[in-house]
Design an enzyme around this catalytic site. Structure first.
Site, PDB file in Angstrom:
ATOM      1  N   ALA A  34       0.862  -1.185   0.000  1.00 51.07           N
ATOM      2  CA  ALA A  34       0.000   0.000   0.000  1.00 51.07           C
ATOM      3  C   ALA A  34       0.896   1.232   0.000  1.00 51.07           C
ATOM      4  O   ALA A  34       2.063   1.171   0.387  1.00 51.07           O
ATOM      5  CB  ALA A  34      -0.871  -0.008   1.252  1.00 51.07           C
ATOM      6  N   CYS A  69       2.107   3.223 -17.485  1.00 50.10           N
ATOM      7  CA  CYS A  69       1.322   2.049 -17.885  1.00 50.10           C
ATOM      8  C   CYS A  69       0.012   1.874 -17.130  1.00 50.10           C
ATOM      9  O   CYS A  69      -1.062   1.926 -17.723  1.00 50.10           O
ATOM     10  CB  CYS A  69       2.179   0.810 -17.722  1.00 50.10           C
TER      11      CYS A  69
HETATM   12  C1  UGA Z   1       4.178  -2.001 -15.263  1.00 54.09           C
HETATM   13  C2  UGA Z   1       4.095  -3.527 -15.124  1.00 54.09           C
HETATM   14  O1  UGA Z   1       4.627  -3.943 -13.862  1.00 54.09           O
HETATM   15  C3  UGA Z   1       4.862  -4.221 -16.240  1.00 54.09           C
HETATM   16  O2  UGA Z   1       4.658  -5.621 -16.162  1.00 54.09           O
HETATM   17  C4  UGA Z   1       4.333  -3.717 -17.585  1.00 54.09           C
HETATM   18  O3  UGA Z   1       5.012  -4.295 -18.675  1.00 54.09           O
HETATM   19  C5  UGA Z   1       4.502  -2.223 -17.632  1.00 54.09           C
HETATM   20  O4  UGA Z   1       3.746  -1.634 -16.568  1.00 54.09           O
HETATM   21  C6  UGA Z   1       4.008  -1.730 -18.975  1.00 54.09           C
HETATM   22  O5  UGA Z   1       2.815  -1.891 -19.302  1.00 54.09           O
HETATM   23  O6  UGA Z   1       4.825  -1.262 -19.802  1.00 54.09           O
HETATM   24  P1  UGA Z   1       5.932  -0.117 -14.529  1.00 54.09           P
HETATM   25  O7  UGA Z   1       4.832   0.852 -14.767  1.00 54.09           O
HETATM   26  O8  UGA Z   1       7.255   0.167 -15.124  1.00 54.09           O
HETATM   27  O9  UGA Z   1       5.513  -1.585 -15.044  1.00 54.09           O
HETATM   28  O10 UGA Z   1       6.188  -0.218 -12.970  1.00 54.09           O
HETATM   29  P2  UGA Z   1       5.702  -1.107 -11.729  1.00 54.09           P
HETATM   30  O11 UGA Z   1       6.896  -1.590 -11.028  1.00 54.09           O
HETATM   31  O12 UGA Z   1       4.705  -2.113 -12.130  1.00 54.09           O
HETATM   32  O13 UGA Z   1       5.027   0.007 -10.796  1.00 54.09           O
HETATM   33  C7  UGA Z   1       3.869   0.730 -11.199  1.00 54.09           C
HETATM   34  C8  UGA Z   1       3.364   1.576 -10.072  1.00 54.09           C
HETATM   35  O14 UGA Z   1       2.770   0.775  -9.060  1.00 54.09           O
HETATM   36  C9  UGA Z   1       4.442   2.401  -9.372  1.00 54.09           C
HETATM   37  O15 UGA Z   1       3.961   3.706  -9.159  1.00 54.09           O
HETATM   38  C10 UGA Z   1       4.657   1.694  -8.052  1.00 54.09           C
HETATM   39  O16 UGA Z   1       5.073   2.548  -7.027  1.00 54.09           O
HETATM   40  C11 UGA Z   1       3.260   1.159  -7.790  1.00 54.09           C
HETATM   41  N1  UGA Z   1       3.240  -0.021  -6.891  1.00 54.09           N
HETATM   42  C12 UGA Z   1       3.793  -1.205  -7.271  1.00 54.09           C
HETATM   43  C13 UGA Z   1       2.634   0.095  -5.650  1.00 54.09           C
HETATM   44  O17 UGA Z   1       2.114   1.168  -5.272  1.00 54.09           O
HETATM   45  N2  UGA Z   1       2.585  -1.000  -4.828  1.00 54.09           N
HETATM   46  C14 UGA Z   1       3.124  -2.185  -5.196  1.00 54.09           C
HETATM   47  O18 UGA Z   1       3.048  -3.147  -4.388  1.00 54.09           O
HETATM   48  C15 UGA Z   1       3.749  -2.286  -6.440  1.00 54.09           C
END
Ligand code: UGA
Length: 450
Positions: free
Chosen positions: A253, A261
């Site tokens: 959270a 994305c």
């Molecule tokens: C995301 C997906 O994880 C990839 O699999 C996908 O290919 C990519 O989008 C895309 O469509 O190109 P990304 O946006 O680079 O990747 O980053 P993430 O690590 O997934 O994080 C996304 C957001 O979720 C961040 O703001 C992160 O802080 C947030 N997040 C992630 C949380 O708030 N809590 C979590 O437990 C995990």
């Protein structure tokens, strides 16, 4: 080994090109920006991505990786053209297809031999049928062109690793020929290939991203309730994570998801559903929760402080997540203008993203407020009245609770990433608000009464 061209050198295009070359293919990356192409030829990456430059340099030196603005030369003899250009969000939430259309037309007008066009960009379900038709409409030479869908699952910050060691490769094709070409291209990667039809492949991408967004929003929703009922979201997440069906990932959270994305793909799928006369209620809920989550701590702080006018505000972290310089949909982009509007004197720290942020909000006065960029977290915290944590960079996690008390004028911290232990913050007399956990009362010495 195949002769491959890649259209677009953003996160998706460049990483795809480099990883294809690393797997032995002869790759030409195409971009319209001459200066950018010149830089990449020297082995310098325009984006910050762990391991990318090393692989660029290695494969340029091996003669397998080339960069050009001359798309005709790049496409005419390519056995496959990968399209990795952006599909930005339009005002109504739909995806803007103009970059894909431009490339599709360039490919159609250039190719002189049979070619598989592989769309990596995230596109609305059914788009690749239209792209194939579009290319065939504009074809100049009598060659075979088919379009395959090959969605991208890399996450920024770990893009190279995610591509070379992906969990799965999804390919969506409509003929045995297309399936064979794409399978051969990916065979050297040694990763399981899920081969489906084109529309299913397009849907797998949205369904995967939106599921992860939903998981995060669900945890944020539960976290907000935890605060009200006296439960702790990190303990709750741990307890949930042992169930294989739930898993331990993406249960953090915080301040809401950002990036290029999740925000875009949730809105796009909701739009696709609406266009098809269907209301996608779960995804809509994920979007609503996320919108509210991004400024939740700001509103809590506003209630606590009455005003930010004239207060020194330390902001730790600007990018949407660590390991990237990308600011798209970062919580900082929503919160900082709110703080500036209220006259805050912001001292912002980010180990990588400050330059990009300064392009949007140059240092200096903004109405009543002011923003300064600093190179160490300590400089931001020195004499600050309040601190906001927006990104979980290692450098920010490394701040010891004692430093907040020692450096800040009043140790009042709003942490959007749950980085510090509540009990330790309490012991150090930091007034500490995080997400889904108890509040540390600190000294209870109000900032306004200092
Ligand atoms: C995301 C997906 O994880 C990839 O699999 C996908 O290919 C990519 O989008 C895309 O469509 O190109 P990304 O946006 O680079 O990747 O980053 P993430 O690590 O997934 O994080 C996304 C957001 O979720 C961040 O703001 C992160 O802080 C947030 N997040 C992630 C949380 O708030 N809590 C979590 O437990 C995990």
């Amino acid at each position: 080994m195949k002769k491959i061209s890649v259209a677009g050198t953003g996160y998706v295009g460049l990483v795809t090109g480099v990883c294809m070359a690393e797997n032995g293919h002869d790759v030409t990356c195409v971009d319209i920006d001459e200066a950018k192409v010149e830089t990449m030829r020297k082995g310098i990456s325009p984006i910050y991505e762990a391991g990318l430059e090393e692989l660029m340099q290695k494969n340029i030196a091996a003669g397998r990786l080339h960069f050009t603005t001359d798309y005709q030369a790049a496409y005419k003899n390519a056995e496959a053209v990968f399209i990795g250009v952006g599909t930005p969000e339009r005002a109504d939430g739909s995806a803007d297809m103009s970059f894909i259309a431009t490339v599709a037309r360039q490919v159609a007008e250039s190719i002189e031999q049979d070619c598989l066009v592989v769309v990596k960009s995230t596109v609305p379900v059914g788009t690749n049928d239209k792209v194939e038709q579009f290319i065939n409409d504009f074809l100049i030479n009598a060659v075979r062109v088919e379009v395959a869908s090959n969605p991208e699952f890399l996450a920024q910050g770990s893009a190279v690793k995610n591509t070379l060691e992906a969990d799965r490769i999804v390919i969506g094709t409509e003929s045995e020929w297309a399936e064979k070409v794409l399978t051969e291209i990916y065979q050297p990667f040694g990763i399981p290939i899920v081969s489906v039809n084109r529309r299913s492949a397009e849907m797998i991408k949205y369904a995967s991203n939106d599921f992860l967004a939903l998981k995060i929003s669900y945890m944020n929703d539960i976290a907000n309730l935890c605060e009200k009922v006296g439960a702790d979201i990190q303990d709750v997440a741990e307890g949930m994570s042992y169930d294989d069906r739930i898993g331990s990932k993406f249960l953090n959270a915080g301040i809401g998801y950002g990036g290029s994305c999740f925000p875009k793909d949730t809105k796009a799928l909701e739009y696709i559903a609406k266009q098809n006369g269907y209301e996608l209620r779960t995804v809509k809920a994920a979007i609503d929760v996320n919108n509210a989550q991004k400024t939740r701590l700001f509103h809590k702080a506003s209630d606590r402080l009455i005003t930010f006018n004239g207060l020194k505000v330390a902001v730790l972290g600007l990018t949407f997540k660590p390991g990237t310089d990308d600011l798209r949909e970062a919580p900082s982009l929503e919160n900082i203008p709110l703080l500036l509007d209220e006259g805050a004197d912001i001292y912002a720290y980010d180990p990588v993203g400050a330059d990009n942020f300064a392009k949007l909000h140059p240092k200096g006065a903004h109405g009543q407020g002011n923003i300064t960029y600093v190179s160490k977290p300590e400089e931001a915290l020195q004499d600050a009245n309040v601190c906001f944590v927006f990104t979980e960079w290692g450098e920010i996690k490394a701040i010891s609770p004692k430093q907040f008390t020692e450096l800040m004028r009043t140790p009042l911290v709003y942490d959007g990433r749950n980085l510090y232990d509540v009990d330790t913050m309490t012991n150090e007399r930091v007034e500490y608000y995080s997400v889904g956990r108890s509040v540390s009362a600190g000294t209870k010495k109000g900032v306004e009464s200092v």
